[in-house]
Design a protein around this motif. Structure first.
Motif, short mmCIF file in Angstrom:
data_model
loop_
_atom_site.label_atom_id
_atom_site.label_comp_id
_atom_site.label_asym_id
_atom_site.label_seq_id
_atom_site.Cartn_x
_atom_site.Cartn_y
_atom_site.Cartn_z
N LYS A 78 0.81 -1.22 -0.04
CA LYS A 78 0.06 -0.04 0.17
C LYS A 78 0.62 1.30 0.02
CE LYS A 78 -4.11 2.13 2.36
NZ LYS A 78 -4.80 1.91 1.01
N ALA A 79 1.81 1.22 0.84
CA ALA A 79 2.77 2.37 0.84
C ALA A 79 3.62 2.57 -0.50
CB ALA A 79 3.78 2.20 1.94
N THR A 80 4.01 1.27 -1.12
CA THR A 80 4.78 1.48 -2.39
C THR A 80 3.86 2.05 -3.53
OG1 THR A 80 6.20 -0.38 -1.71
CG2 THR A 80 5.89 0.04 -4.02
N ALA A 81 2.55 1.73 -3.51
CA ALA A 81 1.58 2.14 -4.31
C ALA A 81 1.45 3.65 -4.30
CB ALA A 81 0.16 1.32 -4.44
N VAL A 83 3.48 5.89 -3.17
CA VAL A 83 4.72 6.35 -3.57
C VAL A 83 4.90 6.49 -5.12
CG1 VAL A 83 7.21 6.31 -3.90
CG2 VAL A 83 6.14 6.13 -1.56
N SER A 84 4.54 5.43 -5.91
CA SER A 84 4.09 5.32 -7.42
C SER A 84 3.50 6.35 -7.87
CB SER A 84 3.75 3.68 -7.71
OG SER A 84 3.72 3.78 -9.37
N ARG A 85 2.34 6.63 -7.12
CA ARG A 85 1.24 7.50 -7.66
C ARG A 85 2.06 8.80 -7.53
NH1 ARG A 85 -2.16 10.42 -4.77
NH2 ARG A 85 -2.18 9.09 -3.05
N TRP A 86 2.66 9.25 -6.28
CA TRP A 86 3.44 10.37 -6.16
C TRP A 86 4.31 10.85 -7.16
CZ3 TRP A 86 3.99 9.73 -0.21
CH2 TRP A 86 2.66 9.87 0.33
N SER A 87 5.20 9.52 -7.61
CA SER A 87 6.34 10.03 -8.44
C SER A 87 6.01 10.43 -9.76
CB SER A 87 6.73 8.39 -8.87
OG SER A 87 7.97 8.59 -9.67
N SER A 88 4.87 10.41 -10.16
CA SER A 88 4.47 10.94 -11.65
C SER A 88 3.40 12.23 -11.23
CB SER A 88 3.52 9.96 -12.35
OG SER A 88 2.45 9.48 -11.76
N ASP A 89 3.18 12.43 -10.02
CA ASP A 89 2.24 13.62 -9.56
C ASP A 89 3.27 14.64 -9.36
OD1 ASP A 89 0.66 15.56 -8.53
OD2 ASP A 89 -0.50 14.41 -7.17
N VAL A 95 7.75 14.80 1.17
CA VAL A 95 7.56 13.53 1.71
C VAL A 95 7.66 13.56 3.33
CG1 VAL A 95 7.16 11.11 2.15
CG2 VAL A 95 7.05 12.18 -0.22
N VAL A 96 6.56 13.11 4.21
CA VAL A 96 6.70 12.68 5.60
C VAL A 96 6.56 11.39 5.78
CG1 VAL A 96 6.77 15.12 6.38
CG2 VAL A 96 4.68 13.75 6.37
N LEU A 97 7.29 10.80 6.64
CA LEU A 97 6.95 9.56 6.88
C LEU A 97 6.61 8.83 8.31
CD1 LEU A 97 9.76 7.73 4.53
CD2 LEU A 97 7.34 7.31 4.31
N TYR A 98 5.67 8.65 8.72
CA TYR A 98 5.50 7.89 9.98
C TYR A 98 4.91 6.49 10.05
CZ TYR A 98 6.17 12.80 11.44
OH TYR A 98 6.80 13.91 11.71
N ASP A 99 5.87 5.69 9.76
CA ASP A 99 5.48 4.17 9.60
C ASP A 99 6.66 3.39 9.58
OD1 ASP A 99 4.69 1.76 9.26
OD2 ASP A 99 3.82 1.89 7.30
N ALA A 100 7.18 3.00 10.63
CA ALA A 100 8.36 2.38 10.71
C ALA A 100 8.47 1.04 10.02
CB ALA A 100 8.81 1.82 12.26
N SER A 101 7.22 0.35 9.75
CA SER A 101 7.28 -0.92 8.93
C SER A 101 7.62 -0.82 7.41
CB SER A 101 6.27 -1.71 9.23
OG SER A 101 5.05 -1.20 9.61
N VAL A 106 9.98 1.69 0.81
CA VAL A 106 9.52 2.58 0.08
C VAL A 106 10.96 3.32 -0.31
CG1 VAL A 106 7.21 2.75 0.56
CG2 VAL A 106 8.77 4.20 1.71
N ALA A 107 11.89 3.31 0.50
CA ALA A 107 13.09 4.20 0.44
C ALA A 107 13.57 4.47 -0.80
CB ALA A 107 14.17 3.85 1.24
#
Length: 388
Positions: A78-81, A83-89, A95-101, A106-107
């Motif tokens: 879900k996180a990767t999806a 980032v994929s959307r944002w990549s082209s937007d 970005v801010v990240l609050y999800d250690a898992s 996504v790095a």
């Protein structure tokens, strides 16, 4: 309010509205409702409250600020999806990240998209301090482990143990770091203690801790399970010290499961309860924006606020063109030199565009007892000098 101009996603679904023309849009990956959340759910309210106040006062250099908040649920796909959307937007400028898992998952994609990471938890060592334009503003790994052992050292402990979740073998991965920190601070390490977070009773674990002569327990379980362990050991007559650190310091859950025992805490983001002016301003702003106290009175909440205050300072100092790009934001952060935001950051922060950023190894030591947080001074964080 200028809410019509904001991009606040429906957190449960990741849906969003169209932001106003010219808004500065920031993507936010946050574990809001996943099974392993440890207070990250507090960050969205603070981000929204900050933006509400900023936009009501005219925005940043006349620009509204918007967030595209995605509830990752702690799920890497879900996180990767997102980032994929944002990549082209191209409207997403940071970005801010609050999800250690999902940080590690996504790095590379975040970096490949040219998106600067302007704040987050700072756990994954393959991203923070390694990839360019990932800016930590709260205590990073491995200092988050070392600061837990520092609680015991400050309390005069001589023998330590590190309870971790038994359900997942990766929970024990920080064991060698905990052992190294304990020994470096002159304390004997009794080992990693696997504890099932769903077990109905912790009597056996408490008796082991007591019989082994452990006088400091660095709690590495979920917040609720950690406090159940404290309560059980109290019943068994254990009189040693306890420590909660970083993401395990979840005030709402601590108050709901209060064992009536003093617990040392190590905060990776500024203490919300002190009366220094920058912190009073924070509380007032959150109250004015209608942010619940359960959200702003937390390390995740204060980290989110400090992140956005640094963003405000960088953007205001340098200005941004009308059609700002990710590269423009990176350039703007180049103005950040030795910044502490009046003490809201645990150590001076300097941003070097296009490079890996220095890790944050400072934190605040305090205590919790019977619903109250106390101790520490905003201007006097403790800094870790233990080498990995």
């Amino acid at each position: 309010m200028a809410a019509a101009a904001l991009l606040f996603s429906a957190c449960s679904a990741g849906d969003s509205e169209t932001p106003a023309e010219g808004s500065l849009v920031i993507g936010a990956l946050i574990n809001i409702s996943g099974p392993t959340t440890t207070g990250e759910e507090n960050a969205p309210d603070v981000l929204k409250g900050w933006a509400k106040n900023i936009n009501k006062s005219g925005g940043l250099n006349g620009r509204q600020v918007a967030f595209d908040i995605v509830d990752t649920k702690g799920d890497a796909p879900k996180a990767t999806a997102a980032v994929s959307r944002w990549s082209s937007d191209k409207s997403i400028v940071a970005v801010v990240l609050y999800d250690a898992s999902t940080e590690g998952a996504v790095a590379e994609a975040v970096t490949a998209a040219g998106l600067p990471v302007i704040g987050g938890i700072g756990y994954n060592p393959t991203a923070w301090g390694k990839l360019p334009n990932w800016l930590p503003i709260a205590t990073t790994f491995p200092a988050v482990i070392n600061m837990g052992m520092r609680i015991g050292k400050e309390g005069g402990a001589t023998k330590t143990v590190f309870p971790v979740c038994a359900e997942n073998s990766s929970c024990a991965a920080a064991g060698p770091l905990a052992e190294s920190a304990s020994r470096a601070l002159g304390m004997t390490f009794d080992g990693v203690l696997p504890v099932s977070v769903s077990a109905p009773d912790y009597t056996a674990e408490c008796l082991k801790i007591k019989n082994d002569g452990v006088d400091f327990v660095m709690l590495g379980l979920t917040t609720a399970a950690s406090l159940r362990l404290v309560q059980t050991c109290k019943t068994q007559g254990y009189a040693g010290q306890w420590g909660l650190f970083d993401g395990s310091v979840w005030p709402k859950v601590m108050k709901q499961n209060d064992p009536g025992v003093k617990i040392g805490i190590a905060l990776s983001a500024f203490p919300w309860y002190v009366d220094d002016k920058p912190v009073v301003d924070y509380r007032n702003q959150m109250d004015q924006a209608g942010v619940p106290a359960d959200s702003w009175a937390s390390p995740q909440g204060t980290a989110a606020y400090a992140t956005m205050e640094l963003f405000k300072k960088a953007v205001t100092a340098s200005g941004l063109p009308d059609k700002a790009t990710r590269a423009d934001v990176v350039k703007a952060y180049g103005s950040v030199r030795g910044e502490t935001l009046g003490g809201l950051l645990p150590q001076p922060i300097t941003f070097k565009p296009g490079q890996p950023q220095a890790l944050v190894n400072c934190f605040w030591l305090a205590s919790y007892e019977r619903g109250e947080f106390s101790g520490t001074e905003l201007s006097k964080p403790t800094c870790d000098n233990i080498k990995p």
